[in-house]
Design a protein around this motif. Structure first.
Motif, PDB file in Angstrom:
ATOM      1  N   LYS A  35      56.747  86.969  49.920  1.00 58.02           N
ATOM      2  CA  LYS A  35      55.780  85.869  49.970  1.00 58.02           C
ATOM      3  C   LYS A  35      56.328  84.636  49.267  1.00 58.02           C
ATOM      4  N   SER A  36      56.904  84.847  48.124  1.00 58.58           N
ATOM      5  CA  SER A  36      57.475  83.713  47.377  1.00 58.58           C
ATOM      6  C   SER A  36      58.615  83.073  48.160  1.00 58.58           C
ATOM      7  N   TYR A  38      59.014  83.137  51.419  1.00 60.66           N
ATOM      8  CA  TYR A  38      58.467  82.450  52.599  1.00 60.66           C
ATOM      9  C   TYR A  38      57.922  81.079  52.214  1.00 60.66           C
ATOM     10  N   ARG A  39      57.182  81.019  51.105  1.00 63.39           N
ATOM     11  CA  ARG A  39      56.629  79.738  50.693  1.00 63.39           C
ATOM     12  C   ARG A  39      57.729  78.741  50.319  1.00 63.39           C
ATOM     13  N   ALA A  40      58.810  79.265  49.775  1.00 63.31           N
ATOM     14  CA  ALA A  40      59.875  78.364  49.300  1.00 63.31           C
ATOM     15  C   ALA A  40      60.850  77.967  50.404  1.00 63.31           C
ATOM     16  N   SER A  43      60.395  81.168  57.277  1.00 59.88           N
ATOM     17  CA  SER A  43      60.570  82.463  57.915  1.00 59.88           C
ATOM     18  C   SER A  43      62.032  82.837  58.106  1.00 59.88           C
ATOM     19  N   PHE A 114      52.132  86.659  57.369  1.00 54.47           N
ATOM     20  CA  PHE A 114      52.507  85.301  56.947  1.00 54.47           C
ATOM     21  C   PHE A 114      51.599  84.277  57.618  1.00 54.47           C
ATOM     22  N   SER A 115      51.648  83.074  57.142  1.00 58.10           N
ATOM     23  CA  SER A 115      50.774  82.008  57.664  1.00 58.10           C
ATOM     24  C   SER A 115      51.108  81.622  59.106  1.00 58.10           C
TER      25      SER A 115
END
Length: 434
Positions: A35-36, A38-40, A43, A114-115
């Motif tokens: 998750k971290s 992906y946010r940074a 994908s 994921f988003s």
């Protein structure tokens, strides 16, 4: 106790919840990392990181990344678990991977979204955990079985030991109370410590029996070698002319014979412990006979005698002649060591000691008494409180009383100044009522 704690610990660490929590924590750690990432970095960085993880040796995780169209993107697990996969808890799934031709793995997994709609399944091989669970449970139950066997064995051993000790104790008490030194303690075997102890005690009884037989043999020899010559001596004295010398010699010979007979009587009671003459007798009647015997002496000395009987049941299982002798000796001492015009109180009552009724024969006098320090000496052979020997006697009266009381499993005790006079002595004989 330590064994129970250890087994509880083993069973607790092999518990499903505890081990599942460990695997779940590892999967959650992977999810937080992705998750971290992906946010940074998006994908693509997640895909690259997944490929790197898959390429690592010894990685126990399984990955399956698919897009929002359910198309496989990357991972080392090619299929997505079916909808009927077992749900454990907290979104955790449990299923198998592999086929009949290859090794199957039990997998525990979680799915993260994921988003952008991509879904990542992160699973972990839990075969080792299941082995640990099986070993833990099996070992725990084996330990429980062993502890149960130990407990049963301990209970059996404790029962065996206690039962043997009670048998030995009862037999030893029987030998002591009856004086039958020919009896022996039972020996069941010779391999355990109790049997070795019993054998040692039997050897000690052999030595006691040998010693007692030696003493009896000496006593018999004395009886043959001394008592007969003393009786002959008295016969010769009887034919002497009347006079002070004859009177003095007769008195001394009677005293010697009395001492001799008393010693033999005490030895016989202490060594034989004969109870063949025991039966139920009326103590009040025995006491009245004793008082009748001494009434002339009491009247001659102008002694005031007070008799009190406070017994509901005056019957006692005893040897009538020996109890008569004991009562007579105690009363004789009270008369002998009392002054003219003195007082004697005789009481026959009962006490409850250790929840058992006891008959108590009390004789209190107003004589000179004895010091408390000398109470223990009063029943010793030849001990006389009257050091000047101004009173008749040989110091064996209370020793004989003690032997008789012990034969009846009773006790003897003394009381200082029982009548609250200037002096005096009280003698109490306590006998168990049976």
């Amino acid at each position: 106790m330590m064994g129970v704690v250890f087994i509880t610990y083993v069973l607790s660490i092999s518990n499903d919840d505890l081990l599942v929590k460990g695997s779940e924590a590892a999967i959650n750690s992977e999810i937080r990392g992705f998750k971290s990432l992906y946010r940074a970095a998006g994908s693509e960085a997640v895909e690259k990181a997944l490929n790197d993880r898959i390429a690592e040796n010894g990685n126990a995780f399984f990955y399956h990344l698919k897009n929002n169209q359910n198309k496989f993107i990357t991972g080392n697990m090619l299929f997505w678990p079916s909808d009927d996969a077992q749900s454990i808890k907290n979104g955790i799934l449990s299923f198998k991977i592999g086929d009949s031709a290859s090794k199957e793995y039990d997998v525990m997994a979680k799915i993260m979204v994921f988003s952008n709609g991509h879904q990542l399944l992160i699973g972990r091989n839990i075969d080792d955990i299941e082995i640990v669970q099986w070993v833990g449970r099996t070992f725990g139950w084996i330990m429980i079985l062993i502890l149960c066997l130990i407990s049963v064995t301990s209970i059996w051993v404790a029962y065996y030991v206690v039962n043997r000790i009670n048998i030995i104790s009862d037999k030893a008490d029987y030998i002591v109370s009856t004086g039958k030194l020919t009896e022996r303690l039972p020996v069941d075997s010779n391999w355990d410590d109790l049997s070795k102890l019993t054998i040692a005690l039997n050897k000690m009884l052999d030595q006691f029996e040998y010693s007692i037989e030696g003493i009896k043999s000496v006593s018999d020899n004395i009886a043959h070698d001394l008592r007969t010559p003393l009786a002959r001596l008295k016969t010769h004295i009887d034919v002497m002319p009347e006079g002070d010398d004859k009177f003095a010699l007769l008195k001394e010979s009677d005293n010697l014979l009395s001492i001799f007979n008393s010693l033999l009587r005490i030895a016989d009671i202490e060594s034989e412990r004969k109870t063949s003459a025991f039966s139920q007798h009326n103590l009040e009647q025995i006491l009245e006979d004793v008082i009748d015997l001494y009434s002339p002496i009491i009247e001659d000395n102008k002694i005031h005698l007070e008799l009190t009987v406070n017994l509901k049941n005056t019957s006692l299982y005893c040897d009538k002649d020996l109890i008569f002798q004991a009562f007579a000796n105690v009363l004789d001492n009270a008369i002998k060591f009392n002054a003219q015009g003195g007082s004697i109180v005789v009481i026959l009552d009962e006490e409850t000691i250790n929840h058992q009724k006891q008959i108590v024969f009390r004789v209190y006098d107003s004589g000179p008494g004895a010091t408390k320090q000398d109470f223990a000496k009063l029943t010793q052979r030849f001990y006389r409180e009257d050091s000047s020997r101004s009173k008749s006697g040989n110091g064996l009266g209370l020793a004989l009383v003690l032997a008789i009381v012990n034969l009846h499993q009773g006790t003897i005790r003394f009381v200082d100044n029982p009548l609250a006079t200037a002096s005096g002595l009280g003698c109490e004989i306590v006998l168990p009522q049976r």
